[in-house]
Design an enzyme around this catalytic site. Structure first.
Site, PDB file in Angstrom:
ATOM      1  N   ASP A  94       0.813  -1.216   0.000  1.00  0.00           N
ATOM      2  CA  ASP A  94       0.000   0.000   0.000  1.00  0.00           C
ATOM      3  C   ASP A  94       0.847   1.267   0.000  1.00  0.00           C
ATOM      4  OD1 ASP A  94      -2.587   1.062  -0.160  1.00  0.00           O
ATOM      5  OD2 ASP A  94      -2.660   1.477   1.980  1.00  0.00           O
ATOM      6  N   ASP A 132      -3.895  -4.538  -4.947  1.00  0.00           N
ATOM      7  CA  ASP A 132      -3.119  -3.333  -5.264  1.00  0.00           C
ATOM      8  C   ASP A 132      -1.658  -3.628  -5.587  1.00  0.00           C
ATOM      9  OD1 ASP A 132      -5.444  -1.942  -4.717  1.00  0.00           O
ATOM     10  OD2 ASP A 132      -4.808  -1.287  -2.731  1.00  0.00           O
ATOM     11  N   ASP A 277     -11.691   1.104   5.357  1.00  0.00           N
ATOM     12  CA  ASP A 277     -10.592   1.260   4.404  1.00  0.00           C
ATOM     13  C   ASP A 277      -9.412   2.001   5.011  1.00  0.00           C
ATOM     14  OD1 ASP A 277     -11.973   0.060   2.200  1.00  0.00           O
ATOM     15  OD2 ASP A 277     -13.099   1.913   1.948  1.00  0.00           O
TER      16      ASP A 277
END
Length: 302
Positions: A94, A132, A277
């Site tokens: 991330d 991701d 999130d």
């Protein structure tokens, strides 16, 4: 029960699978606790609890990861269902943002993936590989990007060899072009998997994601299958494109392999509805249960 599969290996390897609804989930527990005092909210929360959500595995040490994965897979298999797992341990995860973490380096990640693969070996399971992971390589140096792709290729092969049906995360239609995403998937070893996953932890409507997935598959030469996360896409993406706890979103269609499209193996709840999130829009840290948001998703379900 379905087994692992690579692109071009034949029919849908997860066709007809039954997905497990966890009676001990945060949503199920909240629904039970609300029945006496807030029955309307309890009914809404039961809608969240009624979906089969994936189980995420992130920062556990390899020494304990195998046992944790194996225990979860065994529980789901004993119920006659197909486990859906998320491998989320890539280094520099991330880009150091809300869900920062992951293995400390390449060798640590290889050990982590080996432990994960040992936990699924011998039992059919779907594994969503590194949400991701390819979409966020832009924050890495050119050397770091190549290292990321090499690790993903290694992970894809290791998990597929363990018998898992692997889908490499490919972001969503609002992020990169289909051509760019296909190039990244190719570099990351999609040829060693069943295909790719779209819309993980995002809100884009299913039709848009299916169209995007077809474009990616065509750019990869055709015949590459995919799954779509429908956990929170019942109201499409937020008008401003926000991805972190945007208000006004709703639950999407329940997990199923009856997608109506031969290219799409399944619609899945990969993101757990009601888990934050990150610390944005009033939310708790990433991955923590947020009952107020779960209720809002249920109120606005498709």
């Amino acid at each position: 029960m379905p087994a692992g599969g690579r692109p071009g290996a034949g029919g849908n390897p997860v066709a007809g699978a039954r997905f497990h609804v966890d009676p001990t989930s945060d949503a199920a527990t909240a629904a039970r606790n609300l029945r006496a005092t807030a029955p309307a909210d309890a009914a809404l929360m039961a809608r969240v609890a009624g979906g089969s959500a994936a189980r995420w595995f992130g920062d556990a040490e390899p020494a304990v990861l195998t046992a944790r994965v194996r225990a979860h897979v065994s529980l789901i298999r004993a119920a006659g269902a197909l486990p859906v797992l998320v491998a989320y341990g890539i280094p520099d995860r991330d880009c150091g943002s809300y869900s920062a973490g992951g293995a400390s380096g390449p060798e640590g990640y290889r050990a982590w993936i080996a432990a994960f693969a040992a936990g699924v070996r011998g039992s059919p399971a779907i594994v969503i590989l590194e949400p991701d992971g390819i979409s966020l390589v832009d924050c890495l140096t050119p050397t770091g990007r190549q290292a990321r792709f090499d690790l993903l290729r290694h992970a894809a092969g290791t998990l597929t060899d363990a018998g898992a049906t692997v889908y490499l995360d490919a972001g969503n239609a609002g992020w990169h072009s289909a051509t760019e995403t296909a190039a990244r998937l190719r570099a990351a070893g999609v040829d060693q998997t069943r295909g790719f996953a779209l819309n993980v932890s995002n809100f884009d409507d299913t039709a848009s994601e299916v169209a995007y997935g077809r474009q990616i598959s065509a750019a990869l030469g055709g015949g590459v299958h995919f799954v779509v996360d429908t956990s929170r896409n019942g109201r499409d993406r937020a008008p401003d494109g926000a991805w972190c706890n945007p208000p006004g979103r709703g639950l999407g269609v329940l997990p199923t392999t009856q997608t109506g499209d031969a290219s799409v193996d399944a619609f899945l709840w990969i993101k757990v509805p009601g888990e934050s999130d990150g610390t944005c829009n009033g939310g708790p840290p990433a991955g923590q249960w947020w009952p107020e948001y779960a209720l809002e998703l249920a109120r606005r379900a498709a």
